[in-house]
Design a protein around this motif. Structure first.
Motif, PDB file in Angstrom:
ATOM      1  N   THR A  88       1.147  -1.529   0.276  1.00 59.80           N
ATOM      2  CA  THR A  88       0.003   0.141  -0.141  1.00 59.80           C
ATOM      3  C   THR A  88       0.970   1.128   0.325  1.00 59.80           C
ATOM      4  OG1 THR A  88      -2.011  -0.877   1.656  1.00 59.80           O
ATOM      5  CG2 THR A  88      -2.116   1.306   0.925  1.00 59.80           C
ATOM      6  N   TYR A 132       0.386   4.490   1.081  1.00 61.52           N
ATOM      7  CA  TYR A 132      -0.355   5.080   1.693  1.00 61.52           C
ATOM      8  C   TYR A 132      -0.669   7.209   0.955  1.00 61.52           C
ATOM      9  CZ  TYR A 132      -1.424   1.660   5.044  1.00 61.52           C
ATOM     10  OH  TYR A 132      -1.717   0.325   5.229  1.00 61.52           O
ATOM     11  N   TYR A 133       0.319   7.291   0.443  1.00 61.13           N
ATOM     12  CA  TYR A 133       0.275   9.014  -0.072  1.00 61.13           C
ATOM     13  C   TYR A 133      -0.792   9.129  -0.714  1.00 61.13           C
ATOM     14  CZ  TYR A 133       1.203  13.354  -1.807  1.00 61.13           C
ATOM     15  OH  TYR A 133       1.122  14.428  -3.089  1.00 61.13           O
ATOM     16  N   ARG A 150      -3.058   6.894  -1.853  1.00 61.94           N
ATOM     17  CA  ARG A 150      -4.229   6.082  -1.990  1.00 61.94           C
ATOM     18  C   ARG A 150      -5.092   7.248  -1.304  1.00 61.94           C
ATOM     19  NH1 ARG A 150      -8.028   2.757  -0.392  1.00 61.94           N
ATOM     20  NH2 ARG A 150      -9.129   2.508   1.693  1.00 61.94           N
ATOM     21  N   ARG A 151      -4.343   8.109  -0.082  1.00 59.42           N
ATOM     22  CA  ARG A 151      -4.939   9.493   0.636  1.00 59.42           C
ATOM     23  C   ARG A 151      -5.521  10.378  -0.686  1.00 59.42           C
ATOM     24  NH1 ARG A 151      -1.657  12.626   3.599  1.00 59.42           N
ATOM     25  NH2 ARG A 151      -2.779  14.408   2.304  1.00 59.42           N
ATOM     26  N   LYS A 152      -4.384  10.251  -1.815  1.00 63.93           N
ATOM     27  CA  LYS A 152      -4.895  11.254  -3.258  1.00 63.93           C
ATOM     28  C   LYS A 152      -6.501  10.935  -3.557  1.00 63.93           C
ATOM     29  CE  LYS A 152      -2.193  14.681  -5.083  1.00 63.93           C
ATOM     30  NZ  LYS A 152      -2.011  15.833  -4.704  1.00 63.93           N
ATOM     31  N   LEU A 160      -8.652   9.061  -2.115  1.00 59.21           N
ATOM     32  CA  LEU A 160      -9.595   9.025  -1.182  1.00 59.21           C
ATOM     33  C   LEU A 160     -10.527  10.030  -1.378  1.00 59.21           C
ATOM     34  CD1 LEU A 160      -8.821   6.241   1.386  1.00 59.21           C
ATOM     35  CD2 LEU A 160     -10.641   5.763  -0.755  1.00 59.21           C
ATOM     36  N   THR A 161      -9.764  11.123  -1.175  1.00 55.49           N
ATOM     37  CA  THR A 161      -9.936  12.680  -0.563  1.00 55.49           C
ATOM     38  C   THR A 161     -10.727  13.489  -2.235  1.00 55.49           C
ATOM     39  OG1 THR A 161      -7.390  13.764  -1.336  1.00 55.49           O
ATOM     40  CG2 THR A 161      -8.737  13.966   1.107  1.00 55.49           C
ATOM     41  N   PHE A 163     -15.397   5.452  -1.517  1.00 58.15           N
ATOM     42  CA  PHE A 163     -15.153   5.130   0.088  1.00 58.15           C
ATOM     43  C   PHE A 163     -15.681   5.561   1.101  1.00 58.15           C
ATOM     44  CE2 PHE A 163     -13.227   7.930   4.489  1.00 58.15           C
ATOM     45  CZ  PHE A 163     -12.570   7.369   3.477  1.00 58.15           C
ATOM     46  N   ASP A 214     -14.685   0.245   2.399  1.00 60.75           N
ATOM     47  CA  ASP A 214     -14.273   0.709   0.824  1.00 60.75           C
ATOM     48  C   ASP A 214     -16.041  -0.350   0.200  1.00 60.75           C
ATOM     49  OD1 ASP A 214     -12.970   2.512   0.622  1.00 60.75           O
ATOM     50  OD2 ASP A 214     -11.585   1.319  -0.573  1.00 60.75           O
ATOM     51  N   ASP A 222      -7.447   3.462  -9.976  1.00 63.42           N
ATOM     52  CA  ASP A 222      -6.583   3.099  -8.645  1.00 63.42           C
ATOM     53  C   ASP A 222      -5.989   1.534  -9.852  1.00 63.42           C
ATOM     54  OD1 ASP A 222      -5.235   1.876  -6.586  1.00 63.42           O
ATOM     55  OD2 ASP A 222      -6.904   2.278  -5.206  1.00 63.42           O
TER      56      ASP A 222
END
Length: 166
Positions: A19, A21-22, A24-26, A28-29, A51, A56, A104
């Motif tokens: 994963t 995470y950077y 993934r955060r972008k 999801l936001t 999300f 999810d 993704d």
């Protein structure tokens, strides 16, 4: 391994290179549905997810395993199979009410004209809007399997007609 009061251990999934995470955060936001493409040695799976704080929510999905049931007799990890599963997933997503999705691909390696972008070509041909560059998509001959065998080209068109009938 380093120790001490100032050393932070990375999350387990990051240590295992599973994963980012950077990224993934972008994703999801953005608050947009995601087209999650995962590839193994034998199969390709596409899921459309939104999300939620509890986890999810998968709205639509398709896998190359389903192509076998529709009459596909060739490799399920090839570019034509990726195109077909992208087309099938795109049709299901549109039927579920999704018109736009963000790609993704997780921690997979990106190669222009490869299997991952063949799925994007299938989704866009189904009528789904997925942002991408035109130079990353495979050629039409490769999507139809002309580079492998002439029989695959006929199988791709017949399977596509079956998906249209559904």
């Amino acid at each position: 391994m380093a120790t001490g009061p100032r050393y932070n251990v990375a999350f387990r999934r990051r240590r295992e290179n599973r994963t980012d995470y950077y990224a993934r955060r972008k994703l999801l936001t953005a608050r947009e549905p995601r087209a999650i493409v995962r590839r193994s040695n034998k199969n390709i799976t596409i899921q459309f997810a939104e999300f939620g704080m509890e986890g999810d929510k998968v709205i639509a999905s398709a896998s190359t395993k389903e192509l076998k049931g529709m009459g596909w007799e060739y490799s399920c990890s090839s570019i034509p199979a990726a195109y077909l599963v992208g087309y099938l997933a795109g049709k299901r997503a549109i039927k579920a009410g999704i018109e736009y999705a963000v790609l993704d691909i997780g921690m997979q390696k990106v190669q222009a004209g490869g299997v991952l972008f063949a799925t994007v070509a299938g989704m866009t041909d189904a009528g789904l809007e997925v942002p991408h560059g035109e130079d990353v998509l495979p050629d039409e001959d490769r999507l139809n399997g002309k580079h492998i065998d002439e029989a695959i080209e006929a199988a791709v068109s017949s399977l596509k007609d079956k998906m249209e009938a559904e």
